[in-house]
Design an enzyme around this catalytic site. Sequence first.
Site, PDB file in Angstrom:
ATOM      1  N   SER A  47      12.543  51.119 -43.833  1.00 23.75           N
ATOM      2  CA  SER A  47      13.339  50.289 -42.928  1.00 23.75           C
ATOM      3  C   SER A  47      14.680  50.885 -42.530  1.00 23.75           C
ATOM      4  O   SER A  47      15.248  50.510 -41.498  1.00 23.75           O
ATOM      5  CB  SER A  47      13.561  48.908 -43.553  1.00 23.75           C
ATOM      6  OG  SER A  47      14.173  49.038 -44.827  1.00 23.75           O
ATOM      7  N   LYS A  93      17.121  47.385 -37.677  1.00 22.90           N
ATOM      8  CA  LYS A  93      17.826  46.181 -37.242  1.00 22.90           C
ATOM      9  C   LYS A  93      18.207  46.185 -35.765  1.00 22.90           C
ATOM     10  O   LYS A  93      18.449  45.113 -35.179  1.00 22.90           O
ATOM     11  CB  LYS A  93      19.084  45.987 -38.088  1.00 22.90           C
ATOM     12  CG  LYS A  93      18.834  45.499 -39.507  1.00 22.90           C
ATOM     13  CD  LYS A  93      18.414  44.037 -39.531  1.00 22.90           C
ATOM     14  CE  LYS A  93      18.400  43.472 -40.944  1.00 22.90           C
ATOM     15  NZ  LYS A  93      18.094  42.025 -40.955  1.00 22.90           N
TER      16      LYS A  93
END
Length: 324
Positions: A308, A52
């Site tokens: 991720s 992110k």
Amino acid sequence: MQSVIKLDDIRAAQKRLDGVVVKTGLVPWSDSAEGERWYLKPEGLQPIGAFKLRGGYNKIATLSDEERSRGVIAFSSGNHAQGVAYAARSLGIRAVIVMPARAPEIKRLKTEAMGAEVVLLSEGGEEEWRAHAEALAAEQGLVMVAPFNDETVIAGNGTCGLEILAEVPDVDMVLVPIGGGGLISGVGAALKMSRPEIKIIGVEPELANDAQLSLRQGKLVALPIEQTKQTAADGMRATQLGDITYRYMREYVDDIITVNEYQIRAAVRTLALDSRLVAEPSGAVPVAALLNRRAELPVAKKIVAVISGGNIDPQLLADILQGS
């Protein structure tokens, strides 16, 4: 409708992120299927423990001086919160984050430690978090940094795809987890614009398969929060894609498959014990797909699974490692 961002936008984001994000190297998987080579891209090695930072920093770094002076606001269950908090601290900007009270404590504490002002909401789902953040933005003049439904955020996430291509130029297939769709939109755009023949496969929990349903039905499908909040993959509990990420996925994603909760937890355990990589459940879903659904995936010799993030609650990790 074609995507707005171009390959040059993703390359510009890469320059912007140079020295900020870690260029996470690909880790070969020792147990690849016969005749194939599997690689893991561990985004949990980023300074905030998740991908992110790529999109969040790219967005904030492109704000005008006037916008920076007002500060930024975001809504997030954890990883985007940390990405925005880290980027804002690095650039000397005020950050306010709206988080659900049920968010993993480790993610909330890390967000606060980076200097962000955290506002906790005890009720509702993503739409309620968004509405509260928008109200605060209007009241205080803050600039919204969306978690996924934003072209500049997507361009930042696309740098993950450029790194894959630089390390394995002849990659055949890339598996990417889907929450709100920001990561797969960026990775898919970067790879398909470079080599259209690369297969881009999204992976979701069975309990949160809104992207799969949307892609197959040709329209945005929303799931009830009562269903999505049951998955251990807390970063994938978004009940619906954004209109922008949905458009990117229709253009660049070849298919979406799902994995169940047992398979997700088993993948977390396998990654920790076999590859010495700590992955949160959201990050482990592509590996769960490789280990359990390989026969349903396209033919490919070189495959990359994007992990991720690695911000897993310590007690959950302990439970999974103990096999409970």
